[in-house]
Design a protein around this motif. Structure first.
Motif, PDB file in Angstrom:
ATOM      1  N   LEU A   4      -4.284 -87.587   3.594  1.00 43.53           N
ATOM      2  CA  LEU A   4      -4.960 -86.500   4.458  1.00 43.53           C
ATOM      3  C   LEU A   4      -4.463 -86.011   5.544  1.00 43.53           C
ATOM      4  O   LEU A   4      -4.519 -84.635   5.586  1.00 43.53           O
ATOM      5  CB  LEU A   4      -6.451 -87.283   4.775  1.00 43.53           C
ATOM      6  CG  LEU A   4      -7.283 -87.495   3.399  1.00 43.53           C
ATOM      7  CD1 LEU A   4      -8.521 -87.981   4.018  1.00 43.53           C
ATOM      8  CD2 LEU A   4      -7.459 -86.255   2.548  1.00 43.53           C
ATOM      9  N   SER A   5      -3.773 -86.642   6.392  1.00 49.45           N
ATOM     10  CA  SER A   5      -3.043 -86.226   7.616  1.00 49.45           C
ATOM     11  C   SER A   5      -1.907 -85.453   7.260  1.00 49.45           C
ATOM     12  O   SER A   5      -1.413 -84.338   7.978  1.00 49.45           O
ATOM     13  CB  SER A   5      -2.650 -87.404   8.452  1.00 49.45           C
ATOM     14  OG  SER A   5      -3.559 -88.107   9.012  1.00 49.45           O
ATOM     15  N   LYS A   6      -1.104 -85.664   5.950  1.00 47.15           N
ATOM     16  CA  LYS A   6      -0.033 -84.782   5.448  1.00 47.15           C
ATOM     17  C   LYS A   6      -0.375 -83.531   5.012  1.00 47.15           C
ATOM     18  O   LYS A   6       0.358 -82.665   4.929  1.00 47.15           O
ATOM     19  CB  LYS A   6       0.831 -85.512   4.456  1.00 47.15           C
ATOM     20  CG  LYS A   6       1.452 -86.786   4.932  1.00 47.15           C
ATOM     21  CD  LYS A   6       2.288 -87.405   3.738  1.00 47.15           C
ATOM     22  CE  LYS A   6       3.057 -88.529   4.190  1.00 47.15           C
ATOM     23  NZ  LYS A   6       3.714 -89.309   3.124  1.00 47.15           N
ATOM     24  N   ASN A   7      -1.768 -83.320   4.635  1.00 46.87           N
ATOM     25  CA  ASN A   7      -2.104 -81.822   4.328  1.00 46.87           C
ATOM     26  C   ASN A   7      -2.524 -80.942   5.363  1.00 46.87           C
ATOM     27  O   ASN A   7      -2.806 -79.740   5.442  1.00 46.87           O
ATOM     28  CB  ASN A   7      -3.266 -82.088   3.529  1.00 46.87           C
ATOM     29  CG  ASN A   7      -3.164 -82.722   2.187  1.00 46.87           C
ATOM     30  OD1 ASN A   7      -2.176 -82.947   1.684  1.00 46.87           O
ATOM     31  ND2 ASN A   7      -4.224 -83.250   1.518  1.00 46.87           N
ATOM     32  N   GLY A   8      -2.269 -81.397   6.727  1.00 47.71           N
ATOM     33  CA  GLY A   8      -2.579 -80.598   7.760  1.00 47.71           C
ATOM     34  C   GLY A   8      -3.670 -81.040   8.969  1.00 47.71           C
ATOM     35  O   GLY A   8      -3.534 -80.603   9.953  1.00 47.71           O
ATOM     36  N   THR A   9      -4.602 -81.611   8.301  1.00 50.07           N
ATOM     37  CA  THR A   9      -5.745 -82.176   9.049  1.00 50.07           C
ATOM     38  C   THR A   9      -5.622 -83.295   9.702  1.00 50.07           C
ATOM     39  O   THR A   9      -4.817 -84.085   9.238  1.00 50.07           O
ATOM     40  CB  THR A   9      -6.952 -82.157   8.151  1.00 50.07           C
ATOM     41  OG1 THR A   9      -6.568 -83.086   7.077  1.00 50.07           O
ATOM     42  CG2 THR A   9      -7.472 -80.954   7.492  1.00 50.07           C
ATOM     43  N   SER A  10      -6.133 -83.553  10.959  1.00 47.39           N
ATOM     44  CA  SER A  10      -5.656 -84.664  11.749  1.00 47.39           C
ATOM     45  C   SER A  10      -6.822 -85.811  11.588  1.00 47.39           C
ATOM     46  O   SER A  10      -8.132 -85.339  11.858  1.00 47.39           O
ATOM     47  CB  SER A  10      -5.890 -84.296  13.220  1.00 47.39           C
ATOM     48  OG  SER A  10      -5.712 -85.287  14.073  1.00 47.39           O
ATOM     49  N   VAL A  11      -6.408 -86.720  10.645  1.00 47.02           N
ATOM     50  CA  VAL A  11      -7.391 -87.946  10.173  1.00 47.02           C
ATOM     51  C   VAL A  11      -7.058 -88.935  10.864  1.00 47.02           C
ATOM     52  O   VAL A  11      -5.918 -89.467  10.752  1.00 47.02           O
ATOM     53  CB  VAL A  11      -7.398 -87.867   8.727  1.00 47.02           C
ATOM     54  CG1 VAL A  11      -8.509 -88.990   8.404  1.00 47.02           C
ATOM     55  CG2 VAL A  11      -7.730 -86.707   8.080  1.00 47.02           C
TER      56      VAL A  11
ATOM     57  N   ALA B  98     -13.957 -89.584   5.319  1.00 44.15           N
ATOM     58  CA  ALA B  98     -13.145 -88.533   4.781  1.00 44.15           C
ATOM     59  C   ALA B  98     -12.259 -89.063   3.556  1.00 44.15           C
ATOM     60  O   ALA B  98     -12.113 -88.389   2.370  1.00 44.15           O
ATOM     61  CB  ALA B  98     -12.231 -88.093   5.694  1.00 44.15           C
ATOM     62  N   VAL B  99     -11.779 -90.443   3.515  1.00 45.54           N
ATOM     63  CA  VAL B  99     -11.167 -90.861   2.503  1.00 45.54           C
ATOM     64  C   VAL B  99     -12.076 -91.255   0.953  1.00 45.54           C
ATOM     65  O   VAL B  99     -11.709 -91.045   0.003  1.00 45.54           O
ATOM     66  CB  VAL B  99     -10.376 -92.279   2.967  1.00 45.54           C
ATOM     67  CG1 VAL B  99      -9.997 -93.124   1.841  1.00 45.54           C
ATOM     68  CG2 VAL B  99      -9.276 -92.062   3.992  1.00 45.54           C
ATOM     69  N   GLY B 100     -13.315 -91.699   1.755  1.00 42.18           N
ATOM     70  CA  GLY B 100     -14.337 -91.963   0.536  1.00 42.18           C
ATOM     71  C   GLY B 100     -14.651 -90.588  -0.290  1.00 42.18           C
ATOM     72  O   GLY B 100     -14.544 -90.436  -1.412  1.00 42.18           O
ATOM     73  N   LEU B 101     -14.977 -89.301   0.481  1.00 42.14           N
ATOM     74  CA  LEU B 101     -15.160 -88.224  -0.037  1.00 42.14           C
ATOM     75  C   LEU B 101     -13.895 -87.584  -0.954  1.00 42.14           C
ATOM     76  O   LEU B 101     -14.208 -87.145  -1.811  1.00 42.14           O
ATOM     77  CB  LEU B 101     -15.446 -86.986   0.993  1.00 42.14           C
ATOM     78  CG  LEU B 101     -16.751 -87.425   1.863  1.00 42.14           C
ATOM     79  CD1 LEU B 101     -17.029 -86.467   3.114  1.00 42.14           C
ATOM     80  CD2 LEU B 101     -17.825 -86.962   0.784  1.00 42.14           C
ATOM     81  N   GLU B 102     -12.635 -87.892  -0.519  1.00 41.83           N
ATOM     82  CA  GLU B 102     -11.678 -87.541  -1.184  1.00 41.83           C
ATOM     83  C   GLU B 102     -11.296 -88.164  -2.385  1.00 41.83           C
ATOM     84  O   GLU B 102     -11.139 -87.682  -3.492  1.00 41.83           O
ATOM     85  CB  GLU B 102     -10.409 -87.582  -0.271  1.00 41.83           C
ATOM     86  CG  GLU B 102      -9.063 -87.171  -0.814  1.00 41.83           C
ATOM     87  CD  GLU B 102      -8.790 -85.587  -1.082  1.00 41.83           C
ATOM     88  OE1 GLU B 102      -7.854 -85.470  -1.865  1.00 41.83           O
ATOM     89  OE2 GLU B 102      -9.818 -84.920  -0.777  1.00 41.83           O
ATOM     90  N   ILE B 103     -11.514 -89.464  -2.245  1.00 40.83           N
ATOM     91  CA  ILE B 103     -11.459 -90.538  -3.813  1.00 40.83           C
ATOM     92  C   ILE B 103     -12.447 -90.282  -4.646  1.00 40.83           C
ATOM     93  O   ILE B 103     -12.218 -90.033  -5.882  1.00 40.83           O
ATOM     94  CB  ILE B 103     -11.540 -91.965  -3.524  1.00 40.83           C
ATOM     95  CG1 ILE B 103     -10.733 -92.505  -4.129  1.00 40.83           C
ATOM     96  CG2 ILE B 103     -12.679 -92.565  -2.956  1.00 40.83           C
ATOM     97  CD1 ILE B 103      -9.294 -92.875  -4.085  1.00 40.83           C
ATOM     98  N   ALA B 104     -13.454 -89.806  -4.156  1.00 43.55           N
ATOM     99  CA  ALA B 104     -14.588 -89.082  -5.065  1.00 43.55           C
ATOM    100  C   ALA B 104     -14.220 -87.945  -5.852  1.00 43.55           C
ATOM    101  O   ALA B 104     -14.754 -87.865  -6.886  1.00 43.55           O
ATOM    102  CB  ALA B 104     -15.966 -89.030  -4.262  1.00 43.55           C
ATOM    103  N   ARG B 105     -13.844 -86.916  -4.900  1.00 38.57           N
ATOM    104  CA  ARG B 105     -13.346 -85.735  -5.557  1.00 38.57           C
ATOM    105  C   ARG B 105     -12.359 -85.983  -6.510  1.00 38.57           C
ATOM    106  O   ARG B 105     -12.452 -85.370  -7.607  1.00 38.57           O
ATOM    107  CB  ARG B 105     -12.900 -84.765  -4.484  1.00 38.57           C
ATOM    108  CG  ARG B 105     -12.625 -83.339  -4.949  1.00 38.57           C
ATOM    109  CD  ARG B 105     -12.215 -82.421  -3.808  1.00 38.57           C
ATOM    110  NE  ARG B 105     -10.532 -82.912  -3.283  1.00 38.57           N
ATOM    111  CZ  ARG B 105      -9.465 -82.862  -4.104  1.00 38.57           C
ATOM    112  NH1 ARG B 105      -9.412 -82.127  -5.278  1.00 38.57           N
ATOM    113  NH2 ARG B 105      -8.472 -83.329  -3.635  1.00 38.57           N
ATOM    114  N   LEU B 106     -11.389 -86.796  -6.208  1.00 40.89           N
ATOM    115  CA  LEU B 106     -10.051 -86.961  -7.091  1.00 40.89           C
ATOM    116  C   LEU B 106     -10.863 -87.745  -8.538  1.00 40.89           C
ATOM    117  O   LEU B 106     -10.251 -87.531  -9.601  1.00 40.89           O
ATOM    118  CB  LEU B 106      -9.147 -87.821  -6.442  1.00 40.89           C
ATOM    119  CG  LEU B 106      -8.274 -86.964  -5.491  1.00 40.89           C
ATOM    120  CD1 LEU B 106      -7.545 -88.115  -4.749  1.00 40.89           C
ATOM    121  CD2 LEU B 106      -7.536 -85.764  -5.917  1.00 40.89           C
TER     122      LEU B 106
END
Length: 118
Positions: A58-65, A74-82
């Motif tokens: 997520l940090s590589k996408n430009g947002t600071s996580v 944020a990781v939980g939301l992203e894994i659910a989306r994927l």
């Protein structure tokens, strides 16, 4: 005297005896290091990782996580989306020997909020 990590490894083995992921209901595994939080959805029968996410990715996408509760959510939301993109709705949660508290709970709450059922 056991170290903290050795105790976690023993708990992990005890938990993994009871749960396993299938193609229909894969396993959502959480791993936490000192710097990052990782989550992946695994099908144990075929031995493949279906989707994965981390604070590092997520940090590589430009947002600071960062590796705190907000980053874990944020990781939980992203894994659910994927997972939703791959038509995965229901998973088995594997806390990987960690206590269900703090950052681990935040990943689970984020995944539930994203639409995964477990």
């Amino acid at each position: 005297m056991k170290t903290k990590n050795e105790a976690r490894q023993r708990r992990k083995i005890r938990i993994r005896k009871k749960i396993s992921g299938t193609a229909v209901r894969p396993r959502l595994v959480v791993f936490r290091s000192n710097l990052h939080m990782y989550a992946q959805v695994v099908d144990d029968l075929s031995g493949t990782t279906l989707v994965s996410s981390s604070t590092l990715a997520l940090s590589k996408n430009g947002t600071s996580v960062r590796c705190n509760k907000d980053g874990a959510k944020a990781v939980g939301l992203e894994i659910a989306r994927l997972a939703k993109e791959k038509n995965i709705v229901s998973v088995v949660f594997d806390r990987n020997g960690y206590l269900y508290h703090g950052k681990i709970k935040a990943v689970a709450d984020g995944a539930r909020e994203g639409g995964l059922e477990f």
